[in-house]
Design a protein around this motif. Structure first.
Motif, PDB file in Angstrom:
ATOM      1  N   LEU A  79       1.064  -1.234   0.192  1.00  0.00           N
ATOM      2  CA  LEU A  79      -0.109  -0.162  -0.032  1.00  0.00           C
ATOM      3  C   LEU A  79       0.889   1.162  -0.037  1.00  0.00           C
ATOM      4  O   LEU A  79       0.302   2.385   0.475  1.00  0.00           O
ATOM      5  N   LYS A  80       1.906   1.206  -0.507  1.00  0.00           N
ATOM      6  CA  LYS A  80       2.746   2.432  -0.344  1.00  0.00           C
ATOM      7  C   LYS A  80       3.287   2.819   0.704  1.00  0.00           C
ATOM      8  O   LYS A  80       3.822   4.017   0.798  1.00  0.00           O
ATOM      9  N   TYR A  84       7.474  -5.409   5.350  1.00  0.00           N
ATOM     10  CA  TYR A  84       7.185  -6.824   5.500  1.00  0.00           C
ATOM     11  C   TYR A  84       6.423  -7.043   6.898  1.00  0.00           C
ATOM     12  O   TYR A  84       5.844  -8.074   7.420  1.00  0.00           O
ATOM     13  N   ARG A  85       6.768  -5.926   7.887  1.00  0.00           N
ATOM     14  CA  ARG A  85       6.193  -6.190   9.306  1.00  0.00           C
ATOM     15  C   ARG A  85       4.756  -6.062   9.556  1.00  0.00           C
ATOM     16  O   ARG A  85       4.341  -6.620  10.267  1.00  0.00           O
ATOM     17  N   LEU A  86       4.136  -5.582   8.196  1.00  0.00           N
ATOM     18  CA  LEU A  86       2.862  -5.604   8.400  1.00  0.00           C
ATOM     19  C   LEU A  86       2.346  -7.164   8.404  1.00  0.00           C
ATOM     20  O   LEU A  86       1.373  -7.260   9.103  1.00  0.00           O
ATOM     21  N   ALA A 133      -7.428  -7.755   5.595  1.00  0.00           N
ATOM     22  CA  ALA A 133      -6.317  -6.752   5.579  1.00  0.00           C
ATOM     23  C   ALA A 133      -4.899  -7.852   5.012  1.00  0.00           C
ATOM     24  O   ALA A 133      -4.117  -7.126   4.024  1.00  0.00           O
ATOM     25  N   LEU A 134      -4.977  -8.928   5.250  1.00  0.00           N
ATOM     26  CA  LEU A 134      -3.911  -9.622   4.701  1.00  0.00           C
ATOM     27  C   LEU A 134      -4.051  -9.877   3.245  1.00  0.00           C
ATOM     28  O   LEU A 134      -3.070  -9.636   2.483  1.00  0.00           O
ATOM     29  N   LEU A 138      -1.509  -8.727   0.294  1.00  0.00           N
ATOM     30  CA  LEU A 138      -1.057  -9.382  -0.673  1.00  0.00           C
ATOM     31  C   LEU A 138      -1.200  -8.853  -2.124  1.00  0.00           C
ATOM     32  O   LEU A 138      -0.452  -8.766  -2.866  1.00  0.00           O
ATOM     33  N   LEU A 139      -2.365  -8.391  -2.142  1.00  0.00           N
ATOM     34  CA  LEU A 139      -3.113  -7.585  -3.560  1.00  0.00           C
ATOM     35  C   LEU A 139      -2.073  -6.671  -3.890  1.00  0.00           C
ATOM     36  O   LEU A 139      -1.807  -6.503  -5.090  1.00  0.00           O
ATOM     37  N   THR A 140      -1.385  -5.798  -2.904  1.00  0.00           N
ATOM     38  CA  THR A 140      -0.885  -4.441  -2.926  1.00  0.00           C
ATOM     39  C   THR A 140       0.695  -4.910  -2.973  1.00  0.00           C
ATOM     40  O   THR A 140       1.567  -3.889  -3.139  1.00  0.00           O
TER      41      THR A 140
END
Length: 178
Positions: A79-80, A84-86, A133-134, A138-140
């Motif tokens: 999401l810009k 990775y920690r998300l 949210a996951l 992954l999509l972004t």
């Protein structure tokens, strides 16, 4: 292995064992839980439900493998805004609340507790929000080294979201009562 990748691996292993352990405990301590925890779910829906459980578990394993071994951790942008920690945070939320599902469900049912009923619903809603949210992450996710593997991981996450959102947080919540 990077620190973040190792953290996700440890959370996945410990969290996965905790989820499985909660199920073992629940079904061992309450042998009839395998039927009572379906609530008023129509018997005709249970095979569809359990089939998707298998697809969701396989999807979870696939997209987890992708996140652990198919991305360059230091280059991940979601999401810009996020790195990775998300994923580490989302896995932590999903696995902690998934571990709580069985004990909360058993407490709600066997104690006829409205408080525990709402807590189990809240846990499922939190899991579903984190699952969505996951999927969004992954999509972004950028960069994508092997697009076909990335999209296979997205499909796996979609099966996971069908389970956590549609079947658990909506359908199961509608049918489970005390």
């Amino acid at each position: 292995m990077s620190k973040d990748r190792l953290t996700l691996l440890i959370i996945t292993i410990i969290g996965g064992l905790a989820v499985v352990g909660s199920y073992i405990w629940g079904f061992s301590a309450y042998p009839d839980a395998n039927t009572t925890l379906w609530g008023g779910m129509p018997a005709s829906a249970i095979p569809l439900y359990t089939t998707n459980m298998i697809l969701a578990a396989a999807g979870f394993l696939f997209f987890t493998g992708y996140l652990l071994f198919g991305v360059q951790v230091g280059q991940v942008i979601v999401l810009k805004l996020f790195n990775y920690r998300l994923f580490i945070g989302l896995y932590l939320v999903i696995l902690v609340f998934s571990t709580l599902w069985m004990p909360l469900s058993i407490a709600a049912y066997y104690q006829s507790s409205t408080l525990f009923l709402w807590l189990v619903r809240l846990a499922l809603w939190i899991i579903s929000a984190a699952s969505l949210a996951l999927l969004g992450a992954l999509l972004t996710l950028r960069p994508r080294r092997k697009p076909w593997v990335h999209w296979a991981a997205v499909v796996g996450c979609i099966f996971f979201c069908v389970q956590t959102v549609i079947l658990d947080a909506v359908t199961w919540v509608m049918f489970f009562s005390i």
